[in-house]
Design a protein around this motif. Structure first.
Motif, short mmCIF file in Angstrom:
data_model
loop_
_atom_site.label_atom_id
_atom_site.label_comp_id
_atom_site.label_asym_id
_atom_site.label_seq_id
_atom_site.Cartn_x
_atom_site.Cartn_y
_atom_site.Cartn_z
N GLN A 79 -2.13 -9.36 -1.86
CA GLN A 79 -2.63 -8.16 -1.20
C GLN A 79 -3.48 -7.37 -2.20
OE1 GLN A 79 -1.88 -8.09 1.93
NE2 GLN A 79 -0.27 -9.63 1.87
N TYR A 136 -10.29 9.69 -5.48
CA TYR A 136 -10.21 8.25 -5.26
C TYR A 136 -9.29 7.91 -4.10
CZ TYR A 136 -12.83 7.80 -9.47
OH TYR A 136 -13.84 7.88 -10.39
N LEU A 137 -8.13 8.55 -4.04
CA LEU A 137 -7.20 8.17 -2.98
C LEU A 137 -7.42 8.94 -1.70
CD1 LEU A 137 -5.61 7.17 -5.70
CD2 LEU A 137 -3.95 6.60 -3.90
N GLY A 153 -13.59 -3.26 -9.01
CA GLY A 153 -13.06 -4.41 -8.29
C GLY A 153 -11.78 -4.11 -7.56
N ASN A 154 -11.11 -5.18 -7.25
CA ASN A 154 -9.83 -5.10 -6.56
C ASN A 154 -8.83 -5.89 -7.35
OD1 ASN A 154 -9.67 -3.91 -3.59
ND2 ASN A 154 -11.77 -4.53 -4.08
N LEU A 209 -15.99 11.55 -7.25
CA LEU A 209 -16.25 11.00 -8.56
C LEU A 209 -16.86 9.62 -8.39
CD1 LEU A 209 -12.87 12.08 -10.12
CD2 LEU A 209 -15.12 13.01 -10.63
N PRO A 210 -17.58 9.15 -9.43
CA PRO A 210 -18.22 7.83 -9.32
C PRO A 210 -17.20 6.77 -8.91
CG PRO A 210 -18.80 8.89 -11.40
CD PRO A 210 -17.82 9.79 -10.72
N GLY A 211 -17.55 6.00 -7.87
CA GLY A 211 -16.59 5.06 -7.30
C GLY A 211 -16.14 3.99 -8.27
N TRP A 218 -6.74 2.60 -7.36
CA TRP A 218 -5.34 2.82 -6.94
C TRP A 218 -4.38 2.44 -8.06
CZ3 TRP A 218 -3.06 2.71 -1.57
CH2 TRP A 218 -3.95 3.23 -0.63
N PHE A 227 -5.82 -4.33 -3.66
CA PHE A 227 -6.11 -2.89 -3.58
C PHE A 227 -7.14 -2.52 -4.63
CE2 PHE A 227 -2.17 -3.22 -1.36
CZ PHE A 227 -2.31 -2.29 -0.35
N PRO A 228 -7.92 -1.46 -4.37
CA PRO A 228 -8.96 -1.06 -5.34
C PRO A 228 -8.34 -0.77 -6.70
CG PRO A 228 -9.19 0.17 -3.30
CD PRO A 228 -7.93 -0.61 -3.18
N GLY A 242 0.83 -1.20 0.00
CA GLY A 242 0.00 0.00 0.00
C GLY A 242 0.86 1.26 0.00
#
Lengths: 235, 307, 415, 294
Positions: free
Chosen positions: D139, D213-214, D132-133, D124-126, D145, D141-142, D11
């Protein structure tokens, strides 16, 4: 005390990031003596002056002034002891008056009785006392450097290439000035490329090559020494 | 030429004292006057360092906040008179300045930004919840049992006079001449025999001490405050903008800069709040472009030597 | 030097002019032609959203009473129109200090209303006391404020944040949810709630599996959520300000992690803002403290009830009100009652009137209960869950039982 | 639920790479012009709002915010450069005066943003960058990212290529090494600097697209915080060295994420403590002079 010279270097060395610029330099200077320091570019002359004046710190060896070790002392302390210098590229306080430049040194240099006007007269800037130092010519600024050093009442003066860019009559005047200073008992170490100029004022020169001392003696003898000739010609 | 002695400094100090003693009788918003003095003090304190050594402390507010906290904690945990606690605030800031002394080895932007970081560290540490028992953490501090707007006003005035006196000393003394020399060329200054490090540290400590005293008095005047109130970067930024507006390296430049811009700030804030940020921003831009040496340079350009 | 003198002289002149103009005075024996209510708001900075909401609510109240000819002032036995004098403090406490003083000493307002929240209220507390002004404090509930008896401070619109999580803690104990994770912002508002919650849970023998403060400016919760998930909690309670809640909920929905119960504060206050930022789908099944107008109080003794308030406000402002609008309006309503009952037109009489109203008054925010320290005990905030309905979510109050409108969906289904 | 440390490290690397993009525009402008763009964070904020408007009003994918940021940087950057930068550079202390001047510009931008967009948070629209991830070493992450990191790496790589491969890039480096000498060798210093200035703003704006987003959301008041963090990052790396920014970003990202995992309440100290410590040990930053002269 009487046997101890004014300045004595013993095995002084300096390296910058693994690059040895000065290697085991040893020599001494007596009061009132003018010693020339010569050598090709990069031979370590300015470094030697920076070490003696405390701008840089020696990695090895000892520097003694009047018998006491002085390496590692801050430049202002050396100035108080009586070691001072000029710079190859002059460094006056540009936004201060010429006279103020001298006054600062007279006040802080540990010689409070020093007469700024006398110094200004000595370096021939009395007529420019009120203007800003930044407005002087480069040559005048070099003289101001010298004047600032003189205002601290030095015993040892390190002169770094004061002659470059001067015409013969100006050179003559400076030579006379330096000789006058020596007669007062001030020792001078003069770094210079102009050998005629050096020949006129020194009895003794020290020749450096690639950080080592190659020769010590008269300039005439130096010019006949094969090591010296090789260093200057071979580069 | 230079040796006009102490007179200009004395004149400025006396004038300030008279003005700020009379003003509260003419104008009732004493908070405004108090804050104006606070900003004049901070601007002058910053000028001591920036104007006379060239080191611009972005994190100047750190000393202000440290003083506020040191003073308040002394009030809460000792029986000392408040004035002694305020002096303790000044000392607290000086201690912080000694700890941060190594920052002076840095130059230019590095010094400024490292100092900014240091002030943020102090802020975050003081406001951290784990230290609530000592510093009040996020809950802030309350010293309202000593709340005394009149006394804190007079104390701030005394600090203002002290800061102005120091600036006048730096401006007119040999010590100050040495400062000017080392700002222009530290190596030559050393060869002139100036103990550059010592002089610089002394100025640094004086500047920090002034901010600490001001912070302590400010905390006393607020008497209920959250960490943000005494550590907000806005305080540094204001002091810098005010100092530059007036003209650094002089005594009266920072006074003029802080007093006039602070009044303008309030003038716009009270009469035209919506446009405030916009106007203030535009004013700063225009100043830097057209008057980079501050308003006092308007006089300098006409040949007047500004004290 | 001459320049600085002339500027200072100008300031003197301006100051003198201002004091000459300011004629009215608090506690005057003759009725003022207009009642001056001084307040501050922040158009920018970290409190702007909340502060402007509160200010608009107060303005809405003032417009309403002025349309009816003003507020009735018992001390003069007549109606007097109100005028709001408001300055912009830009979320700065330094600016707020001088502006509060401006309101008191220059504008000589009759009533002083604080800006939103504890931070911007704090500097007014000693200042008001010094000038013997009653500080009417809509939403400043810092634990530091209410430490002694005073005539000069009255929290009117929200209970101190320290009592907010009591029903939430009770609910968790009652549901026998043992694995609780608490993540809170390091500021007065959030940290005091976290500590109360911890204490309530401790009484039931529950120790949180995760209990950490994060900086108030925290905006990235992805790694934090993962750390929390590693403790396998059933419920994750995030106590923050609106930007924290938004960042937290978005990170949660993006992370692929799922908890049986998730709680945050601001869906219950600023549902529209949260929905706009994180989406109705992400908000579904989240728990919160619902505040009016999301919960309704229909029986009121003063002002409009919640439903009527929503209707009139929406009609007037073309925008549905949120909690802060209601809190601002409520401040006006409380002042209106205070003026109606205070026998004298003095600040101390106002404070006594408020204490007299305490326990008897009900407004759109529920019961009004004030201590002689100035603290508001008022209506405890219930616990509610957002349950999908159409495109959005509806509020279902799940605890306490007396107010419940439905049952919680637990564990929350994956959406 | 293994691997808290691994999760924090990965991360941290991702977060750090994104923050390299956050900081790099500030560093580019400082390196080339010795100008401190204190409005840097406000330009990032504008980038975020640009993407927001595209997404809300035109229904476009937020990634179109990147070309919009570039266009915006050109439209704002050129006039701004010629209006202020040459003038600043003629002054006695460009570094400090630029700091003040750009503080003023930051105030103006923030005020206009409040007028234009209101003080609210916007996001903003997620799922616009993938809902997904994506995992690495187990590990996850979205997706957003990864997209942000990909864009960061491309942008920084592109900047590196610009320096290494193009004529303008050479000229830019010459100016960074010595402005006067560059002018003496016939480089059009103003033109090259103006391009670097515009690039700096464009990089800031592009970074802004990913802020919602972040960092959860974008609002007019986020600028100052982003500017100070950017400062910390570029100083940790070393001022004026774009490659150093990546190192600074990684140090910041890793430090923050490890702190968040193990000492959450102290995580905001990370950039500043790192900055002070590094600057005291190595005043020129982690990738100080050695790299710049290489």
């Amino acid at each position: 005390m009487s046997s101890e010279p004014l300045l004595r270097l013993d095995g002084v060395g300096k390296a910058f990031g693994g690059n040895i610029v000065l290697n085991r330099l040893s020599f001494s200077v007596e009061p009132g003596e003018i010693v020339g320091l010569v050598g090709p570019n990069g031979s370590g002359k300015t470094t030697a002056i920076n070490l003696i004046s405390g701008v840089h710190r020696a990695d090895a060896g000892t520097i003694r002034f009047q018998g006491r070790p002085v390496q590692g002392l801050a430049p202002f302390r050396l100035a108080h002891l009586g070691i001072n210098r000029t710079f190859q590229v002059p460094k006056p306080f540009r936004e201060m008056g010429v006279r103020e430049n001298i006054e600062v040194a007279a006040h802080f240099g540990g010689a409070r009785g020093m007469d700024a006007d006398a110094v200004l007269a000595e370096i021939d800037l009395a007529g420019h006392a009120a203007i800003m130092a930044g407005g002087l010519t480069v040559n005048q600024q070099k003289m101001l450097d010298l004047g600032r050093a003189l205002a601290t009442d030095p015993k040892l003066l390190l002169i770094d290439e004061i002659g470059a860019g001067l015409n013969p009559s100006e050179l003559g005047a400076i030579a006379n000035l330096l000789q006058r200073l020596a007669q007062r008992g001030i020792a001078l170490i003069v770094v210079e490329h102009l050998l005629d100029f050096l020949n006129r004022i020194t009895n003794r020169v020290i020749v450096l090559g690639a950080g080592r001392m190659l020769f010590e003696g008269t300039l005439k003898a130096a010019s006949e020494n094969p090591d010296v000739v090789a260093a200057f010609i071979g580069g | 030429m230079r040796d006009r002695g102490a007179w200009p400094g004395i004149v400025v100090v006396v004038l300030l004292a008279v003005v700020f003693l009379i003003l509260p009788h003419v104008y009732g918003n004493q908070s405004l006057l108090f804050q104006m003095m606070t900003f004049v003090v901070l601007t002058q304190g910053l000028n001591l360092l920036y104007g006379f050594t060239g080191y611009l402390p972005f994190g100047y507010v750190g000393f202000f906040g440290a003083g506020a906290y040191a003073t308040s904690l002394l009030v809460l945990h000792t029986d000392l008179p408040v004035i002694a606690c305020v002096i303790g605030g000044g000392i607290g800031s000086i201690v912080i300045a000694i700890i941060l002394g190594p920052l002076l080895r840095l130059s230019g932007a590095y010094f400024s930004i490292a100092n900014l970081a240091a002030s943020q560290i102090m802020f975050f540490v003081v406001s951290n919840g784990n230290l609530s028992k000592i510093t009040g953490g996020p809950y802030g501090l309350k010293i309202d049992r000593v709340y005394a707007p009149e006394a804190s006003y007079l104390t701030m005035l005394a600090i203002l006079l002290l800061a102005t006196g120091l600036a006048a000393y730096f401006r007119a003394s040999r010590f100050g001449l040495g400062l000017r020399a080392m700002t222009q060329d530290p190596v030559s200054a050393a060869m002139a025999g100036i103990d550059v490090v010592r002089q610089r540290v002394l100025v640094w400590l004086a500047s920090a001490g002034i901010a600490g005293l001001a912070g302590g008095t400010y905390a006393w005047n607020l008497s209920v405050f959250y960490p943000d109130a005494v550590f907000t970067l806005q305080i540094s930024v204001f002091a810098i903008v005010f100092a530059l507006f007036g003209g650094v390296g002089t005594v009266i430049g920072p006074i003029i800069g802080a007093a006039s811009l602070y009044l303008l700030y309030n003038g716009i804030g009270i009469s035209f709040p919506q446009g405030f940020e916009l106007l203030y921003g535009a004013l700063i831009v225009l100043l830097v472009l057209f008057l980079p040496n501050g308003v006092s340079s308007l006089l300098t350009r006409r040949g007047v030597r500004v004290f | 030097m001459a320049k600085s003198k002339s500027r200072i002289a100008a300031a003197c002149v301006a100051g003198a002019a201002m004091s000459a103009l300011a004629a009215g005075s608090a506690g005057a024996a003759t009725a003022p032609a207009v009642l001056k209510i001084g307040t501050l708001y922040a158009s920018s900075g970290s409190f702007a959203v909340a502060s402007e909401g509160q200010y608009q609510g107060l303005q809405f109240w003032a417009a309403g009473v002025n349309k009816a000819g003003g507020v009735f002032v018992k001390a003069f036995d007549k109606k007097i129109p109100v005028k709001i004098i408001a300055y912009d403090d830009q979320s700065s406490t330094a600016t707020a200090t001088t502006l509060y003083n401006q309101l008191i000493t220059q504008d000589k307002v009759n009533l002083l209303v604080a800006d939103f929240g504890s931070v911007l209220t704090s500097v007014a507390v000693p200042l008001a006391a010094e000038h013997h002004m009653l500080l009417i404090d809509p939403t400043g509930s810092g634990a530091n404020f209410f430490t002694k008896k005073t005539h000069y401070l009255a929290d009117v619109s929200i209970p101190a944040s320290t009592v907010w999580p009591i029903p939430l803690g009770d609910y968790l104990l009652k549901q026998k949810i043992k694995r609780v994770a608490v993540l809170y912002g390091s500021n007065d508002f959030d940290a005091s709630q976290a500590n109360t919650l911890k204490a309530v849970l401790a009484k039931g023998g529950v120790k949180p599996v995760y209990f950490h403060g994060v900086p108030t400016s925290e905006s990235n919760y992805t790694v934090l959520l993962h750390t929390i998930a590693a403790r396998r909690p059933d419920v994750v309670i995030e106590l923050g300000y609106p930007p924290n809640d938004i960042a937290f909920l978005r990170a949660l929905s993006g992370s692929g992690l799922h908890f049986n119960m998730t709680f945050t504060i601001f869906p219950g206050q600023l549902l529209a803002l949260l929905t706009k930022n994180v989406g109705a789908k992400t908000l579904a099944y989240t728990y919160t403290y619902p505040t009016p107008p999301l919960v309704k109080f229909s029986h009121v003794t003063s002002g409009l009830n919640t439903d009527d308030f929503v209707k009139t406000y929406t009609a007037a402002k073309h925008e549905a009100p949120n909690f802060l609008n209601a809190a601002g309006y409520n401040t006006g309503v409380i002042m209106q009652d205070m003026l109606k009952t205070a026998p004298q037109f003095t600040q101390i009489s106002f404070d006594r009137a408020l204490l007299g109203m305490s326990g008897k008054t009900k407004t759109l925010l529920g019961a009004f209960k004030m201590t002689d320290h100035g603290a508001q005990l008022g209506e405890l905030l219930p616990v509610a869950q957002l349950v999908p309905q159409g495109k959005g979510n509806k509020i279902v109050v799940v605890y306490p039982k007396a107010k419940a409108t439905g049952k919680a969906v637990y564990p929350a289904p994956k959406t | 639920m293994v691997g808290l440390l691994e999760y924090a490290v990965i991360g941290g690397i991702l977060y750090g790479l994104f923050f390299s993009l956050i900081g790099i525009g500030l560093n580019l402008i400082f390196g080339v012009m010795r100008i401190i763009n204190l409005a840097h964070g406000q330009f990032i904020m504008l980038g975020g709002f640009g993407a927001y408007l595209l997404s809300r009003d035109l229904g476009l994918n937020p990634l179109f915010g990147i070309p919009l940021a570039i266009a915006g940087a050109i439209v704002i950057g050129y006039p701004l450069y010629y209006a202020v930068v040459p003038r600043l550079q003629k002054s006695h202390d460009p570094e400090m005066l630029s700091f003040i001047l750009f503080f003023g510009i930051a105030q103006i931008i923030e005020a206009l943003a409040v007028f234009g967009f209101g003080a609210d948070q916007r996001s903003l629209p997620g799922d616009a960058l993938g809902a997904g991830n994506l995992g690495v070493l187990g590990q996850e992450f979205p997706d957003s990212w990864w997209v942000a990191v990909l864009v960061s790496v491309l942008a920084i790589g592109g900047l590196y290529g610009y320096f290494a491969r193009t004529k303008l890039g050479y000229a830019t480096r010459a100016i960074m090494a010595d402005r006067d000498e560059a002018r003496a060798t016939g480089i059009n210093v103003d033109r090259v600097s103006a391009i670097a200035f515009v690039m700096g703003l464009a990089l800031a704006g592009a970074a802004g697209v990913f802020v919602p987003y972040l960092l959860g959301s974008v609002s007019p008041d986020i600028g100052t915080g982003l500017t100070t963090t950017s400062f910390a990052i570029i100083i940790i790396g070393s001022l004026g060295n774009p490659l150093g920014t990546v190192v600074g970003g990684l140090v910041f990202g890793l430090g923050t994420m490890l702190m968040q995992t193990f000492y959450a309440s102290w995580s905001n100290l990370v950039p500043y403590v790192l900055l002070v410590v590094i600057v005291l040990i190595r005043p020129s930053g982690l990738l100080g002079k050695a790299v710049r002269h290489a």
